[in-house]
Design an enzyme around this catalytic site. Sequence first.
Site, PDB file in Angstrom:
ATOM      1  N   HIS A  44       0.844  -1.201   0.000  1.00 14.95           N
ATOM      2  CA  HIS A  44       0.000   0.000   0.000  1.00 14.95           C
ATOM      3  C   HIS A  44       0.878   1.249   0.000  1.00 14.95           C
ATOM      4  CE1 HIS A  44      -3.223  -2.680   1.845  1.00 14.95           C
ATOM      5  NE2 HIS A  44      -3.639  -2.325   0.666  1.00 14.95           N
ATOM      6  N   CYS A 101       3.356 -13.733   2.979  1.00 11.21           N
ATOM      7  CA  CYS A 101       4.145 -13.727   4.222  1.00 11.21           C
ATOM      8  C   CYS A 101       3.866 -15.038   4.989  1.00 11.21           C
ATOM      9  CB  CYS A 101       3.743 -12.527   5.065  1.00 11.21           C
ATOM     10  SG  CYS A 101       4.605 -12.493   6.640  1.00 11.21           S
ATOM     11  N   HIS A 129     -10.149  -5.652   3.609  1.00 10.90           N
ATOM     12  CA  HIS A 129      -8.695  -5.710   3.421  1.00 10.90           C
ATOM     13  C   HIS A 129      -8.324  -6.997   2.681  1.00 10.90           C
ATOM     14  CE1 HIS A 129      -4.416  -5.940   4.342  1.00 10.90           C
ATOM     15  NE2 HIS A 129      -4.469  -4.654   4.630  1.00 10.90           N
ATOM     16  N   GLU A 131      -5.849  -8.974   2.903  1.00 12.65           N
ATOM     17  CA  GLU A 131      -5.407 -10.108   3.735  1.00 12.65           C
ATOM     18  C   GLU A 131      -6.623 -10.884   4.261  1.00 12.65           C
ATOM     19  OE1 GLU A 131      -2.836  -9.282   7.173  1.00 12.65           O
ATOM     20  OE2 GLU A 131      -3.653 -11.097   8.085  1.00 12.65           O
ATOM     21  N   SER A 225      -3.343   1.807   4.436  1.00 10.88           N
ATOM     22  CA  SER A 225      -2.638   0.702   5.083  1.00 10.88           C
ATOM     23  C   SER A 225      -3.193   0.435   6.473  1.00 10.88           C
ATOM     24  CB  SER A 225      -1.144   1.042   5.159  1.00 10.88           C
ATOM     25  OG  SER A 225      -0.536   0.374   6.219  1.00 10.88           O
ATOM     26  N   SER A 226      -3.609  -0.813   6.689  1.00  9.45           N
ATOM     27  CA  SER A 226      -4.213  -1.190   7.967  1.00  9.45           C
ATOM     28  C   SER A 226      -3.260  -0.939   9.132  1.00  9.45           C
ATOM     29  CB  SER A 226      -4.595  -2.669   7.904  1.00  9.45           C
ATOM     30  OG  SER A 226      -4.797  -3.187   9.171  1.00  9.45           O
ATOM     31  N   ASN A 227      -2.012  -1.418   9.001  1.00 12.09           N
ATOM     32  CA  ASN A 227      -1.098  -1.299  10.150  1.00 12.09           C
ATOM     33  C   ASN A 227      -0.725   0.158  10.409  1.00 12.09           C
ATOM     34  OD1 ASN A 227       1.982  -0.891   9.329  1.00 12.09           O
ATOM     35  ND2 ASN A 227       1.005  -2.079   7.718  1.00 12.09           N
TER      36      ASN A 227
HETATM   37 FE1  F3S Z   1       4.030 -10.395   7.425  1.00 12.98          FE
HETATM   38 FE2  F3S Z   1       3.592  -9.056   9.602  1.00 12.98          FE
HETATM   39 FE3  F3S Z   1       4.516  -7.838   7.504  1.00 12.98          FE
HETATM   40  S1  F3S Z   1       2.313 -10.618   8.733  1.00 12.98           S
HETATM   41  S2  F3S Z   1       3.613  -8.926   5.812  1.00 12.98           S
HETATM   42  S3  F3S Z   1       5.578  -9.432   8.689  1.00 12.98           S
HETATM   43  S4  F3S Z   1       3.038  -7.007   8.937  1.00 12.98           S
END
Ligand code: F3S
Length: 290
Positions: A44, A101, A129, A131, A225-227
């Site tokens: 993102h 990931c 989202h 994911e 971006s969620s995070n």
């Molecule tokens: Fe994986 Fe965590 Fe990044 S799940 S993609 S290391 S935010």
Amino acid sequence: MEINLAKNSGFCFGVKRAIDIAISEAEDSKNKNKKIFTYGPIIHNDTVIEDLKAKGINDFTKFNFHNNYNDVLVIIRSHGVGADVYQDFKDKNINYIDATCPFVTKIHNLVFEYSSNGYEIIVFGDKNHQEVIGIAGWCKSKIYIISNIDEAKKLEIKKDRKYAIFSQTTFDVDAYKILVEFFTKNSYNLTVFDTICPSTKSRQEEVNNISKMSNLMLIIGSKNSSNTKKLYNIAKSNCDKTYLIENVSELEKINFSDVDSIAKKIGIGAGASAPEKIIQEVVEYVRSKF
Ligand code: F3S
């Protein structure tokens, strides 16, 4: 004036891995009959997407191949995809590299296993989202996707059924605890998995600590971006003067001359999709203002 840059800033392990794979494949494809694509945007961040386009890496989902996938190589991004996408690739004989990931793959496997064994699935996360859409694509039973306690209260959870609970990898750590407590307190038949990834946890913890002692906080990352949004909310709860910016150009909107007299400590955090170059530009800009 003091600048505190969170140590856990910028690309996380999963995002870095996916981008490195895409770039290395693009290098390898030079002078070969191979076109590199990512399945949806790999990250993102518009700046990174534009850089990748310049290297010849495009978004697979935006093209019509007229069923000719001969020279195509698709990189599945770190957020992952549902089982149907793998099946589609197999059916159409499309070459791909899976850069999901490993923390996300672990959730896919568990959701598949538990939903195939009589459990209904509850996921805490954003239903829009990528994911979470990917996680839902591995579920063989009923799935409930919720993002807050109000939605949790409205679920029709039955005491005679089994449930497995997961969170999106970038979900808010404290919010997940509250939601899990809500269900466990009601003595439902639950199996809870701690699926918030270690990178998310340490980022949130650090931004929480830095924002508590800052007079102004900058969170760098995409507004999609969620995070990054979670980091912004955590910082904002501790520091009223918190700004979410995508790059250094947005700093011009902040009146630093006003801030100068108030802010003695400036904290900076960045989401998993923020490139190091942008983080350093922001740090330099802030330094130049004081
Ligand atoms: Fe994986 Fe965590 Fe990044 S799940 S993609 S290391 S935010």
